[in-house]
Design an enzyme around this catalytic site. Sequence first.
Site, mmCIF file in Angstrom:
data_model
loop_
_atom_site.group_PDB
_atom_site.id
_atom_site.type_symbol
_atom_site.label_atom_id
_atom_site.label_comp_id
_atom_site.label_asym_id
_atom_site.label_seq_id
_atom_site.Cartn_x
_atom_site.Cartn_y
_atom_site.Cartn_z
ATOM 1 N N VAL A 63 0.823 -1.229 0.000
ATOM 2 C CA VAL A 63 0.000 0.000 0.000
ATOM 3 C C VAL A 63 0.851 1.271 0.000
ATOM 4 C CG1 VAL A 63 -1.961 -1.125 1.154
ATOM 5 C CG2 VAL A 63 -0.263 0.099 2.535
ATOM 6 N N TYR A 155 1.231 7.652 14.338
ATOM 7 C CA TYR A 155 0.068 6.772 14.119
ATOM 8 C C TYR A 155 -1.241 7.530 14.340
ATOM 9 C CZ TYR A 155 -2.762 2.479 14.734
ATOM 10 O OH TYR A 155 -3.708 1.480 14.624
ATOM 11 N N ILE A 188 -7.833 -4.547 19.929
ATOM 12 C CA ILE A 188 -8.224 -5.796 19.267
ATOM 13 C C ILE A 188 -7.045 -6.768 19.286
ATOM 14 C CG2 ILE A 188 -9.113 -6.806 17.105
ATOM 15 C CD1 ILE A 188 -11.002 -4.644 18.289
#
Length: 248
Positions: A63, A155, A188
Amino acid sequence: MSIKGKVALVTGAYRGIGLVIAEELARQGAKVASSDISPEFAEAISERFQEQGLSGHGFCLDVGNQESIDNAIAEITKIYGVAPQILINNAGITRDNLLMRMSDAEWDMVINTNLTSVFRLTRSCIRSMMKERWGKIVNIASVVGVTGNAGQVNYTAAKAGVIALTKSVAKEVGSRNITVNAIAPGFIESAMTQKLTDEQREKYLANIPLARAGKPEDIANAVSFLVSDAASYITGTTLHVNGGMYMN
Ligand code: NAP
């Protein structure tokens, strides 16, 4: 089902959240172009799809590289006969450091992989979606893109950018029946969070009302909803999936 037969491109899908999203979309009848950064990952993805009898193939797509994006989209279009109709921008990395110690390389790498990638992939897929007057884009952001987080200026800035980009693109293409939404996962279980120390994990868990970490399936379920007909009047939103750790 509304996505039956549609071609869905998922990035960063060799492991973690992307893997579960890709397989869930395939289970719902999409033809899934499930991509990751290396040819070995792409091959392993194809094998897994075949083993499970799911409709999809692995593609090599970095990407962070426009040429790699162009090549993968050309290959997907050749194999399926149409360009991606559903785009899930999932690939993401961390290079954490305190601001004072963060290098230009750590900053650039995370902005390029987590934010510039979303701009480039969306730009590469949007023309065909506009022509077809149908498209679904879901960008995987993060709760810390809204709250901020010490040690993650790169981030958090990238993920906040993803949320703003999502809203802007939603405004640009809404009249063409294309929805663009973001999901902001909380904590997660994945390779990304396995890097955390026990102390960091405990700190996160103490702030989650549901008192547990989320699973990749929790994010895949939210993606399934946002690409379904049930969500056809939802665009430009950020769906928070975080066990209550942040409520907006
Ligand atoms: P993960 O387990 O690290 O998986 C990410 C995948 O993306 C890996 O297979 C990785 O390959 C791949 N990747 C890295 N750089 C890439 C590139 N340039 N091009 C293509 N693929 C690339 O991460 P995850 O936890 O599933 O995260 C998925 C998304 O959710 C990310 O955008 C992340 O920021 C977001 N998110 C995760 C959490 C969480 O708690 N896990 C929370 C909030 C948001 P390598 O392994 O070779 O690097």
